[in-house]
Design a protein around this motif. Structure first.
Motif, PDB file in Angstrom:
ATOM      1  N   MET A  31       0.675  -1.293   0.166  1.00 17.19           N
ATOM      2  CA  MET A  31       0.104   0.028   0.120  1.00 17.19           C
ATOM      3  C   MET A  31       0.901   1.506   0.031  1.00 17.19           C
ATOM      4  SD  MET A  31      -3.334  -0.887  -0.223  1.00 17.19           S
ATOM      5  CE  MET A  31      -3.988   0.644   0.260  1.00 17.19           C
ATOM      6  N   PHE A  32       1.959   1.286   0.640  1.00 17.37           N
ATOM      7  CA  PHE A  32       2.867   2.374   0.932  1.00 17.37           C
ATOM      8  C   PHE A  32       3.502   2.585  -0.757  1.00 17.37           C
ATOM      9  CE2 PHE A  32       6.910   4.560   1.930  1.00 17.37           C
ATOM     10  CZ  PHE A  32       6.257   5.604   2.533  1.00 17.37           C
ATOM     11  N   ARG A  33       3.827   1.593  -1.120  1.00 18.63           N
ATOM     12  CA  ARG A  33       4.575   1.585  -2.678  1.00 18.63           C
ATOM     13  C   ARG A  33       3.459   2.163  -3.745  1.00 18.63           C
ATOM     14  NH1 ARG A  33       6.938  -2.945  -0.574  1.00 18.63           N
ATOM     15  NH2 ARG A  33       9.065  -3.270  -0.870  1.00 18.63           N
ATOM     16  N   TYR A  34       2.160   1.516  -3.563  1.00 18.11           N
ATOM     17  CA  TYR A  34       0.965   2.302  -4.280  1.00 18.11           C
ATOM     18  C   TYR A  34       0.745   3.649  -4.035  1.00 18.11           C
ATOM     19  CZ  TYR A  34      -0.186  -2.644  -5.051  1.00 18.11           C
ATOM     20  OH  TYR A  34      -0.344  -3.987  -5.159  1.00 18.11           O
ATOM     21  N   PHE A  35       0.849   4.248  -2.986  1.00 19.83           N
ATOM     22  CA  PHE A  35       0.770   5.617  -2.449  1.00 19.83           C
ATOM     23  C   PHE A  35       1.809   6.274  -3.049  1.00 19.83           C
ATOM     24  CE2 PHE A  35       2.601   8.934   0.512  1.00 19.83           C
ATOM     25  CZ  PHE A  35       1.677   9.663   0.539  1.00 19.83           C
ATOM     26  N   LEU A  36       3.066   6.099  -3.022  1.00 20.61           N
ATOM     27  CA  LEU A  36       4.286   6.812  -3.541  1.00 20.61           C
ATOM     28  C   LEU A  36       4.157   7.148  -5.101  1.00 20.61           C
ATOM     29  CD1 LEU A  36       7.360   5.329  -1.505  1.00 20.61           C
ATOM     30  CD2 LEU A  36       6.319   7.368  -1.149  1.00 20.61           C
ATOM     31  N   SER A  37       3.810   5.716  -5.663  1.00 21.29           N
ATOM     32  CA  SER A  37       3.715   6.095  -7.095  1.00 21.29           C
ATOM     33  C   SER A  37       2.543   6.796  -7.699  1.00 21.29           C
ATOM     34  CB  SER A  37       3.157   4.264  -7.457  1.00 21.29           C
ATOM     35  OG  SER A  37       3.199   4.227  -9.122  1.00 21.29           O
ATOM     36  N   ALA A  38       1.317   6.561  -6.907  1.00 15.21           N
ATOM     37  CA  ALA A  38       0.154   7.240  -7.117  1.00 15.21           C
ATOM     38  C   ALA A  38       0.544   8.960  -6.903  1.00 15.21           C
ATOM     39  CB  ALA A  38      -0.931   7.091  -6.361  1.00 15.21           C
ATOM     40  N   PRO A  47       3.824   5.727 -14.041  1.00 11.67           N
ATOM     41  CA  PRO A  47       3.414   4.990 -12.636  1.00 11.67           C
ATOM     42  C   PRO A  47       4.577   3.846 -12.372  1.00 11.67           C
ATOM     43  CG  PRO A  47       1.319   4.917 -14.279  1.00 11.67           C
ATOM     44  CD  PRO A  47       2.575   5.547 -14.905  1.00 11.67           C
ATOM     45  N   TRP A  48       5.147   4.026 -11.140  1.00  9.25           N
ATOM     46  CA  TRP A  48       6.009   3.249 -10.708  1.00  9.25           C
ATOM     47  C   TRP A  48       5.784   1.739 -10.190  1.00  9.25           C
ATOM     48  CZ3 TRP A  48       7.319   2.639  -5.347  1.00  9.25           C
ATOM     49  CH2 TRP A  48       8.329   1.725  -5.114  1.00  9.25           C
ATOM     50  N   TYR A  49       4.431   1.784  -9.562  1.00  4.54           N
ATOM     51  CA  TYR A  49       3.902   0.696  -9.023  1.00  4.54           C
ATOM     52  C   TYR A  49       2.456   0.720  -9.075  1.00  4.54           C
ATOM     53  CZ  TYR A  49       4.732  -3.396  -5.410  1.00  4.54           C
ATOM     54  OH  TYR A  49       4.713  -4.421  -5.071  1.00  4.54           O
ATOM     55  N   ILE A 166      12.157   2.968  -2.898  1.00  6.03           N
ATOM     56  CA  ILE A 166      11.400   3.651  -2.086  1.00  6.03           C
ATOM     57  C   ILE A 166      11.877   4.679  -1.417  1.00  6.03           C
ATOM     58  CG2 ILE A 166       9.840   3.221  -0.052  1.00  6.03           C
ATOM     59  CD1 ILE A 166       9.817   0.281  -0.615  1.00  6.03           C
ATOM     60  N   CYS A 167      13.108   4.764  -0.703  1.00  3.90           N
ATOM     61  CA  CYS A 167      13.649   5.880  -0.067  1.00  3.90           C
ATOM     62  C   CYS A 167      13.855   6.840  -1.056  1.00  3.90           C
ATOM     63  CB  CYS A 167      15.150   5.395   0.541  1.00  3.90           C
ATOM     64  SG  CYS A 167      14.863   4.591   2.095  1.00  3.90           S
ATOM     65  N   ALA A 168      14.529   6.581  -2.138  1.00  2.00           N
ATOM     66  CA  ALA A 168      14.446   7.779  -2.912  1.00  2.00           C
ATOM     67  C   ALA A 168      13.226   8.483  -3.431  1.00  2.00           C
ATOM     68  CB  ALA A 168      15.146   7.300  -4.386  1.00  2.00           C
ATOM     69  N   ARG A 169      12.032   7.606  -3.685  1.00  6.11           N
ATOM     70  CA  ARG A 169      10.971   8.535  -3.973  1.00  6.11           C
ATOM     71  C   ARG A 169      10.496   9.018  -2.739  1.00  6.11           C
ATOM     72  NH1 ARG A 169      11.723   4.494  -7.505  1.00  6.11           N
ATOM     73  NH2 ARG A 169      11.140   4.713  -9.436  1.00  6.11           N
ATOM     74  N   VAL A 170      10.526   8.533  -1.496  1.00  7.14           N
ATOM     75  CA  VAL A 170      10.056   9.167  -0.312  1.00  7.14           C
ATOM     76  C   VAL A 170      10.823  10.479  -0.013  1.00  7.14           C
ATOM     77  CG1 VAL A 170      10.264   9.099   2.284  1.00  7.14           C
ATOM     78  CG2 VAL A 170       9.522   7.076   0.843  1.00  7.14           C
TER      79      VAL A 170
END
Length: 219
Positions: A31-38, A47-49, A166-170
């Motif tokens: 869900m966290f990956r979906y959030f970052l991608s969205a 879209p990444w994920y 994930i960290c890079a996108r965060v």
């Protein structure tokens, strides 16, 4: 699940942990990956994920939740670092050595670290070769804004790199979202994913943005 996940996180992160912690058959980490991608998709990135249709509404609600938290907290607060730590697997964090610096400690480090010579030419640079959640960059942005105001923030370049996608996108999302919500600008932001010791061409650029005010100041 959501309540259990948010028991030991800072109060400012609880609403987003709860929003992402109940993803039906999808894990909190997914869900966290979906959030970052969205979030990045909203900004025009590919879209990444990609988010499954059955949880898209929940992810969209989570984006609104995050926007509200950014607006409510002090500028550049590291919100997503605490959320990631709560939602990701313990084993995964150990594998990548991801133990994020607490916000108060990062602020203290930013205040103790002397700024470059004010007479130097060009942008002042702050680089973090293993940026994690971006907390050291965020704390410095907070300190600059608090001590010197928004014009000074336009005179800085923030560079962050992390091996973890994930960290890079965060890091990229937190810097950009705070600039947008709090209506301030950083002179230049460059966030990449990859091995810091590898050649530049082997790294993936996650976000590269320059401030219009920076160009005006330079002219």
């Amino acid at each position: 699940m959501a309540n259990k996940l948010s028991q030991n996180v800072p109060s400012y992160a609880k609403p987003l942990v709860d929003a992402l912690g109940d993803g039906y058959r999808y894990s909190p980490g997914e869900m966290f990956r979906y959030f970052l991608s969205a979030v990045m998709e909203v900004w025009g990135f590919e879209p990444w994920y990609p988010t499954p249709a059955e949880v898209r509404a929940r992810v969209i609600d989570s984006i609104s939740c995050y926007d509200n938290l950014v607006a409510k907290e002090e500028p550049f607060m590291d919100i997503l670092g605490a959320v990631y730590a709560a939602l990701s697997s313990k084993g995964g964090k150990q594998l990548l050595g991801q133990y994020f610096t607490p916000w108060n400690l990062a602020l203290m480090m930013a205040r103790l670290n002397p700024d470059p010579n004010p007479e130097q030419q060009g942008l002042k640079v702050l680089a973090d070769p293993a940026c994690g959640s971006g907390v050291l960059l965020l704390a410095k942005a907070n300190q600059i804004l608090e001590s010197h105001g928004p014009v000074e923030l336009c005179k800085w370049k923030f560079y962050g790199c992390d091996l973890d996608a994930i960290c890079a996108r965060v890091t990229a999302i937190q810097l950009a979202a705070n600039c947008a919500v709090h209506r301030v600008e950083i002179g230049e932001i460059l966030i990449v994913q990859g091995n810091t010791l590898a050649k530049s061409e082997s790294k993936q650029v996650i976000l590269h943005a320059s401030s219009p005010q920076r160009l005006a100041l330079a002219s």
